[in-house]
Design an enzyme around this catalytic site. Sequence first.
Site, short mmCIF file in Angstrom:
data_model
loop_
_atom_site.label_atom_id
_atom_site.label_comp_id
_atom_site.label_asym_id
_atom_site.label_seq_id
_atom_site.Cartn_x
_atom_site.Cartn_y
_atom_site.Cartn_z
CB ALA A 241 6.87 13.14 3.37
CE1 TYR B 75 2.88 10.16 6.27
CE2 TYR B 75 0.57 10.27 6.92
CZ TYR B 75 1.64 10.76 6.20
OH TYR B 75 1.47 11.87 5.41
CB ILE C 248 15.84 15.36 3.66
CG1 ILE C 248 14.78 14.31 4.00
CG2 ILE C 248 15.43 16.22 2.48
CD1 ILE C 248 13.45 14.93 4.46
N GLY D 118 7.86 13.86 -6.22
CA GLY D 118 6.54 13.46 -5.76
C GLY D 118 5.44 14.30 -6.37
CD GLN D 119 0.03 12.90 -4.92
OE1 GLN D 119 -0.75 12.81 -5.87
NE2 GLN D 119 -0.24 12.36 -3.75
CB THR E 226 3.57 9.49 1.88
OG1 THR E 226 3.99 8.89 0.64
CG2 THR E 226 4.14 10.89 1.99
CD1 TRP F 141 -7.62 12.17 3.61
CD2 TRP F 141 -9.55 11.91 2.54
NE1 TRP F 141 -8.48 11.55 4.47
CE2 TRP F 141 -9.69 11.38 3.84
CE3 TRP F 141 -10.64 11.87 1.68
CZ2 TRP F 141 -10.87 10.82 4.30
CZ3 TRP F 141 -11.83 11.31 2.14
CH2 TRP F 141 -11.94 10.77 3.43
#
Length: 290
Positions: free
Chosen positions: A59, A124, A36, A10-11, A61, A149
Amino acid sequence: MKVVITGAGGQLGKELLLNSPVGVDLHVFTSNELDIVNQDIVNKTIESLNPDVIINSAAYTDVDRAESESERAYSVNRDGVAFLAEAAGKTGSRLVHISTDFVFDGSRCRPYLPEDKPNPLGVYGASKLAGEERVAALLADALIIRTSWLYSVHGPNFVKTMLRLMGKHRELGVVSDQIGTPTWANELARGIWRSVEAGLSGKHHWTDSGVASWYDFASAIYEEALALNILKSKITIKPIRTNDYPTPAQRPSYSVLNKDSMTDALNYTPPHWRVNLRKMLRNFKGHEDE
């Protein structure tokens, strides 16, 4: 120091890898390499590596899709996190868990403190809060960091979506009545590494500095991208209300996070979000030119 990073594809995971301190014995796993939600695999991996620190950036997201995929959201954001926390407890590893501003309902008119009572509006946020609660119940020395954000040059995010839409349309409407703080994943990653080196624990907040609406954020993306020649044509960006852009998930109207506890502990304040946006777009342009 031996460190395991989950969600490395991920980022945030990619930025954690890029910003890792010299000398760290790093073991990174994408969600495909270490799911996980598979408790047996989690236990075997953590037991075999016996890391000093586990940084969980894995996660679910997708805020809107979570409304129709609640089982999957809870499986990752609650159960998977609990499996990591249990494994960390067995090996004596410190767990750093990343959470979200969406645990709050947006009803306050001042930045949320870490100790403020959460009240998520959607699946979420509720699933992320459930993960926080599992971590806190299982590990006394864990570090929970809420952010907001998030964006980067990697993966899908608001900045890259806006750049794509701005390249195709002459006019865009962007929500102006949801207020928060854009956060460059690179800056968050560096904050996480600082907190690991400082041995920080407890519940804290970390974002870039400043405040913005999504409309403010989009307008800044447009202005900076024009200046960097990422965008070639001028467009019109109009502010709209949340009611004009209905989504499956309700979002907090105000989710600015008070990060004083973490900035005080680290003796560091992150730059204003617009400064970091400019840095990210320069990096993005560099990737575009390759």
